[in-house]
Design a protein around this motif. Structure first.
Motif, PDB file in Angstrom:
ATOM      1  N   GLN A  48      17.645  -1.138 -15.786  1.00 55.76           N
ATOM      2  CA  GLN A  48      18.135  -1.153 -14.572  1.00 55.76           C
ATOM      3  C   GLN A  48      17.872   0.371 -13.897  1.00 55.76           C
ATOM      4  N   ASN A  49      17.540   1.369 -14.626  1.00 57.23           N
ATOM      5  CA  ASN A  49      17.366   2.424 -14.126  1.00 57.23           C
ATOM      6  C   ASN A  49      15.992   2.695 -12.990  1.00 57.23           C
ATOM      7  N   PHE A  50      15.359   1.752 -13.155  1.00 54.62           N
ATOM      8  CA  PHE A  50      14.223   1.649 -12.333  1.00 54.62           C
ATOM      9  C   PHE A  50      14.774   1.399 -10.646  1.00 54.62           C
ATOM     10  N   ASN A  51      13.948   2.026  -9.759  1.00 47.17           N
ATOM     11  CA  ASN A  51      14.425   1.647  -8.458  1.00 47.17           C
ATOM     12  C   ASN A  51      13.905   0.266  -7.968  1.00 47.17           C
ATOM     13  N   GLU A  52      14.893  -0.298  -7.137  1.00 48.79           N
ATOM     14  CA  GLU A  52      14.328  -1.931  -6.682  1.00 48.79           C
ATOM     15  C   GLU A  52      13.629  -1.636  -5.343  1.00 48.79           C
ATOM     16  N   LEU A  53      12.144  -1.790  -5.587  1.00 41.48           N
ATOM     17  CA  LEU A  53      11.246  -1.711  -4.541  1.00 41.48           C
ATOM     18  C   LEU A  53      11.491  -3.028  -3.527  1.00 41.48           C
ATOM     19  N   ASP A  54      11.503  -2.589  -2.205  1.00 43.47           N
ATOM     20  CA  ASP A  54      11.884  -3.692  -1.339  1.00 43.47           C
ATOM     21  C   ASP A  54      10.787  -4.353  -1.080  1.00 43.47           C
ATOM     22  N   LEU A  55      10.721  -5.671  -1.815  1.00 41.29           N
ATOM     23  CA  LEU A  55       9.704  -6.608  -1.445  1.00 41.29           C
ATOM     24  C   LEU A  55       9.965  -7.959  -0.847  1.00 41.29           C
ATOM     25  N   ASP A  56      11.333  -7.674  -0.517  1.00 46.60           N
ATOM     26  CA  ASP A  56      11.757  -8.861   0.404  1.00 46.60           C
ATOM     27  C   ASP A  56      11.078  -8.814   1.869  1.00 46.60           C
ATOM     28  N   LEU A  57      10.047  -9.887   1.966  1.00 43.45           N
ATOM     29  CA  LEU A  57       9.214  -9.720   3.304  1.00 43.45           C
ATOM     30  C   LEU A  57       9.642 -10.737   4.188  1.00 43.45           C
ATOM     31  N   LEU A  58      10.653 -11.465   4.004  1.00 40.84           N
ATOM     32  CA  LEU A  58      11.015 -12.592   4.784  1.00 40.84           C
ATOM     33  C   LEU A  58      11.385 -12.096   6.251  1.00 40.84           C
ATOM     34  N   ASN A  59      11.950 -11.039   6.193  1.00 35.84           N
ATOM     35  CA  ASN A  59      12.596 -10.343   7.619  1.00 35.84           C
ATOM     36  C   ASN A  59      11.477  -9.480   8.185  1.00 35.84           C
ATOM     37  N   LYS A  60      10.149  -9.431   7.729  1.00 40.42           N
ATOM     38  CA  LYS A  60       9.610  -8.254   8.153  1.00 40.42           C
ATOM     39  C   LYS A  60       8.518  -8.903   9.198  1.00 40.42           C
ATOM     40  N   SER A  94       0.641  -1.141   0.161  1.00 36.54           N
ATOM     41  CA  SER A  94       0.046   0.056  -0.044  1.00 36.54           C
ATOM     42  C   SER A  94       0.964   1.279  -0.076  1.00 36.54           C
ATOM     43  N   LYS A  95       1.994   1.162   0.851  1.00 35.52           N
ATOM     44  CA  LYS A  95       2.912   2.328   0.770  1.00 35.52           C
ATOM     45  C   LYS A  95       3.493   2.717  -0.551  1.00 35.52           C
ATOM     46  N   LEU A  96       3.918   1.542  -1.130  1.00 34.41           N
ATOM     47  CA  LEU A  96       4.692   1.594  -2.531  1.00 34.41           C
ATOM     48  C   LEU A  96       3.845   2.348  -3.665  1.00 34.41           C
ATOM     49  N   VAL A  97       2.529   1.705  -3.304  1.00 35.65           N
ATOM     50  CA  VAL A  97       1.453   2.372  -4.416  1.00 35.65           C
ATOM     51  C   VAL A  97       1.088   3.753  -4.139  1.00 35.65           C
ATOM     52  N   GLU A  98       0.930   3.935  -2.767  1.00 38.79           N
ATOM     53  CA  GLU A  98       0.615   5.498  -2.516  1.00 38.79           C
ATOM     54  C   GLU A  98       1.633   6.428  -2.986  1.00 38.79           C
ATOM     55  N   ASP A  99       2.736   6.047  -2.648  1.00 38.64           N
ATOM     56  CA  ASP A  99       4.133   6.843  -3.190  1.00 38.64           C
ATOM     57  C   ASP A  99       4.057   7.248  -4.753  1.00 38.64           C
ATOM     58  N   LEU A 100       3.429   6.290  -5.459  1.00 39.90           N
ATOM     59  CA  LEU A 100       3.342   6.594  -6.785  1.00 39.90           C
ATOM     60  C   LEU A 100       2.187   6.884  -7.312  1.00 39.90           C
ATOM     61  N   ARG A 101       1.044   7.258  -6.278  1.00 43.91           N
ATOM     62  CA  ARG A 101      -0.179   7.995  -6.702  1.00 43.91           C
ATOM     63  C   ARG A 101      -1.025   7.201  -7.730  1.00 43.91           C
ATOM     64  N   VAL A 102      -0.945   5.670  -7.333  1.00 37.47           N
ATOM     65  CA  VAL A 102      -1.721   4.772  -8.073  1.00 37.47           C
ATOM     66  C   VAL A 102      -2.882   4.280  -7.370  1.00 37.47           C
TER      67      VAL A 102
END
Length: 727
Positions: A715-727, A641-649
């Motif tokens: 490669q110019n796109f940001n790496e969105l932190d989708l690694d949820l194993l440690n969350k 939700s936070k990732l989606v909210e940041d990009l206003r989608v």
């Protein structure tokens, strides 16, 4: 064969211009201007009006010395620089304004003539006198232009004598107090300016005679600027003289005060009558020539292009000018006619100035002999429309609406000339400067602005690929479609540059550039275009094509894919379902997984563009995430939700728990997106050796769901932190 009679600077430009400038307003309304505005106010009005006149005179003089000048004066200049649509629409406005100005001068003549001879001074009386004068001058113009111009020398002398007579005249009206500013009961300055402004429009009388000049490139600049300069000096002198020798209240109410104070009244009468009649005659000679020139270019009916005699005198056009002038005379009130004339001329002058500015700024072929700084044209343009706004905003909007209507009408009519207009140079200059600015900026991680190379050929479903590509590119993105023409034997020469450009309504409607290139190998052709197409500032960043089936074991396809990834292109592959197509454009699914860190951000950008598209604006967008590691669903939803909210989608988020069943990713997609109109899936990183396996699995997926877009982010796109194993 007899030679046409041509005129020089003095007879052809200066004399008709200065006689129109030193005309009805000077004799009949300058005192009224000083009385209402005060001395300082009158001087300011005179100077502002002359700023417009000088800038316009300089602009048109500069343009006139660049190109060959033909008949039609300002219309000819505009149409050959800015094209027929603008030249024609302004030419029509200028012709109507000139025709109305004839009425202005003749109503002024009628006011003086009737008052001096004791005839009636009602509106009906003025209409009768004005109509008789108009008929007489029209007959004179029909007899001979040369005779008409020669009479102007006599009138010029009469004006000079009248001014001397005024200066040495009576002092019985000397004011006790000189008013420098307007008083309480004075007419508003906007109205005063509107009535005065036609006084400075006279310089167009000489330019309108361009087709009858011996050397227009020399005569127009000199004659025009000398006439404007003489007019400015005379008006400033008379304003000061009147303020100090005639009481303000008398100036406000008595339009014939100059006759009363003159040393020899008949001299002033001769000056007034001569100036007003010669000004009207200038309009009668110049106005029809504008209409005749437009008719020769088929802007207006060709009926008006007909002339008579060796000089091709515009007889038919003269009769239309007569009719419009008579309409003005029937109005009967000089102040109202003056305000109408002001709007027409201000509109025309504004576009004349911007025409010069654009020519000098953008056209590399603009090499006038008479050099003028380009900012002068810009000042004139701004001044014209600022004054129009102050005078009457509604009239300004109406004038611009009429000009716009004529412009679009002429565009649809598609009247063309064998000459370039300035707009091509303007756009080239804008693009050039824009590319330099873009290229100078250091590119950082900013919003994706797609520049897509699309590979598609003619087919029944090509339009859907084009449509989706344009949707994905957004409002400002660039799409260039390449059709590859295969010639394996390389037996034919390359296509000529002009033949590589594809002109097709389908591409035009979507705003897509199109090219066709001959290649001896499809894959090598794609690699070569991807490596070389584009230039600084607008390098392509995305490759899009249809999903190629049946090539899972193709080594050439594998090398092409690796080359595109090495070049760091975003890759988009569309598998188009020819049966369901895009359905009713109501649902889009975006599939994420832990390994889709860069693809995820690109997908969100695509979602942003899809939502903005009119075709997809009511669609339901879902982001689906497969939870293979039994992570708390609330944590996943919060993060996405936070990732989606940041990009206003605005999207719906669905988490699919798969820790227990451990279904394959494609199996879950088949279950969830079977009825989705468009499914978007990321391409994971894999070794080239596993390409065949990936293609086979993907082909199997496509058999079960509808149209699908595969995405591989650069490669110019940001790496969105989708690694949820440690969350």
């Amino acid at each position: 064969m007899p030679q046409n009679k041509k005129f020089g600077t003095f007879a052809g430009v200066f004399t008709p211009s200065v006689l129109t400038i030193l005309g009805v307003i000077m004799y009949m309304r300058l005192g009224w201007v000083v009385g209402n505005a005060g001395l300082i106010g009158a001087i300011v009005i005179i100077i502002i009006a002359h700023v417009i006149a000088v800038t316009t005179g300089l602009s048109v003089s500069s343009v006139a010395t660049d190109k060959k000048i033909g008949a039609g004066g300002i219309y000819y200049v505009l149409s050959r620089s800015m094209g027929i649509p603008i030249g024609g629409s302004i030419g029509i406005a200028l012709f109507v304004g000139t025709a109305f100005s004839i009425a202005l001068y003749l109503i002024g003549f009628a006011e003086s003539f009737n008052a001096y001879l004791g005839f009636g001074t009602t509106i009906s009386d003025l209409r009768l006198t004005g109509t008789i004068a108009l008929s007489a001058l029209t007959i004179l113009a029909l007899i001979s232009t040369s005779v008409a111009l020669k009479t102007q020398f006599i009138i010029l002398a009469a004006i000079g004598i009248s001014l001397i007579s005024i200066c040495f005249g009576s002092t019985e009206f000397v004011p006790t107090t000189v008013h420098f500013f307007s008083t309480e009961n004075a007419v508003p300055l906007e109205v005063v300016f509107a009535v005065f402004f036609p006084a400075v429009t006279g310089f167009t009388a000489g330019i309108a005679m361009s087709g009858d000049l011996e050397n227009p490139k020399r005569s127009i600049p000199r004659g025009t600027l000398y006439a404007i300069g003489v007019g400015l000096l005379v008006y400033l002198f008379l304003a000061v003289f009147m303020a100090y020798t005639i009481d303000a209240e008398v100036l406000k109410t008595d339009y014939n005060i100059l006759m009363k104070i003159a040393l020899f009244a008949p001299a002033v009468v001769a000056g007034i009558w001569g100036a007003t009649l010669s000004s009207a005659l200038g309009g009668i000679l110049g106005g029809p020539r504008i209409l005749q020139a437009m008719s020769m270019d088929k802007v207006t009916p060709t009926f008006f292009s007909k002339g008579k005699g060796q000089n091709n005198e515009p007889v038919n056009a003269l009769f239309l000018a007569f009719v419009i002038a008579e309409v003005g005379i029937l109005i009967g009130e000089l102040d109202i006619i003056a305000r109408v004339v002001s709007m027409f001329y201000l509109t025309a002058y504004g576009f004349i100035n911007i025409s010069f500015f654009l020519e000098s700024w953008a056209n590399p072929d603009f090499q006038p002999k008479f050099k003028v700084k380009r900012w002068i044209g810009l000042i004139g343009f701004i001044a014209c429309f600022t004054i129009m706004f102050k005078l009457d905003m509604i009239a300004m909007i109406a004038a611009l609406a009429i000009i716009s209507a004529m412009y679009f009408g002429l565009q649809r009519k598609e009247v063309k000339l064998q000459s370039n207009d300035v707009w091509k140079s303007v756009w080239e200059n804008v693009v050039n400067k824009g590319l330099k600015r873009i290229d100078a900026q250091v590119e950082e991680n900013s919003n994706w602005n797609p520049n897509i190379i699309l590979f598609s050929g003619k087919s029944d479903h090509q339009k859907y690929l084009l449509e989706l590509c344009k949707t994905v590119s957004g409002r400002t993105g660039i799409v260039t479609n390449f059709k590859l023409i295969l010639d394996k034997e390389n037996s034919k020469p390359p296509l000529k540059k002009i033949d590589q450009i594809v002109r097709d309504e389908q591409f035009k409607d979507l705003g897509i550039f199109a090219r066709q290139i001959k290649v001896d190998n499809i894959y090598n052709g794609i690699k070569n275009i991807a490596s070389t197409f584009g230039f600084s500032g607008v390098e392509p960043n995305t490759i899009m094509m249809g999903w190629p089936k049946g090539i899972e074991n193709s080594e050439e396809y594998s090398k092409m894919t690796q080359a595109l990834i090495h070049l760091d292109y975003n890759l988009l592959y569309l598998d188009f379902d020819r049966v369901s197509k895009f359905g009713n454009y109501s649902s889009v699914d975006f599939w994420w997984r832990e390994t889709d860190s860069k693809n995820a951000e690109m997908m969100l950008n695509i979602a942003r563009f899809i939502i903005a598209s009119p075709r997809w604006n009511d669609t339901n967008i879902r982001v689906l995430f497969v939870n293979n590691n039994n992570v708390d669903v609330s944590i996943i939803e919060t993060k996405i939700s936070k990732l989606v909210e940041d990009l206003r989608v605005n999207v719906n988020i669905k988490i699919i728990n798969n820790a227990v069943e451990q279904k394959t990713f494609y199996t879950i997609i088949e279950e969830e997106s079977i009825a989705t109109n468009l499914t978007i899936v990321g391409i994971p990183d894999f070794n080239p050796e596993k390409q065949a396996e990936f293609v086979l699995k993907t082909n199997s997926l496509f058999e079960s769901i509808g149209s699908t877009l595969l995405v591989k982010a650069a490669q110019n796109f940001n790496e969105l932190d989708l690694d949820l194993l440690n969350k």
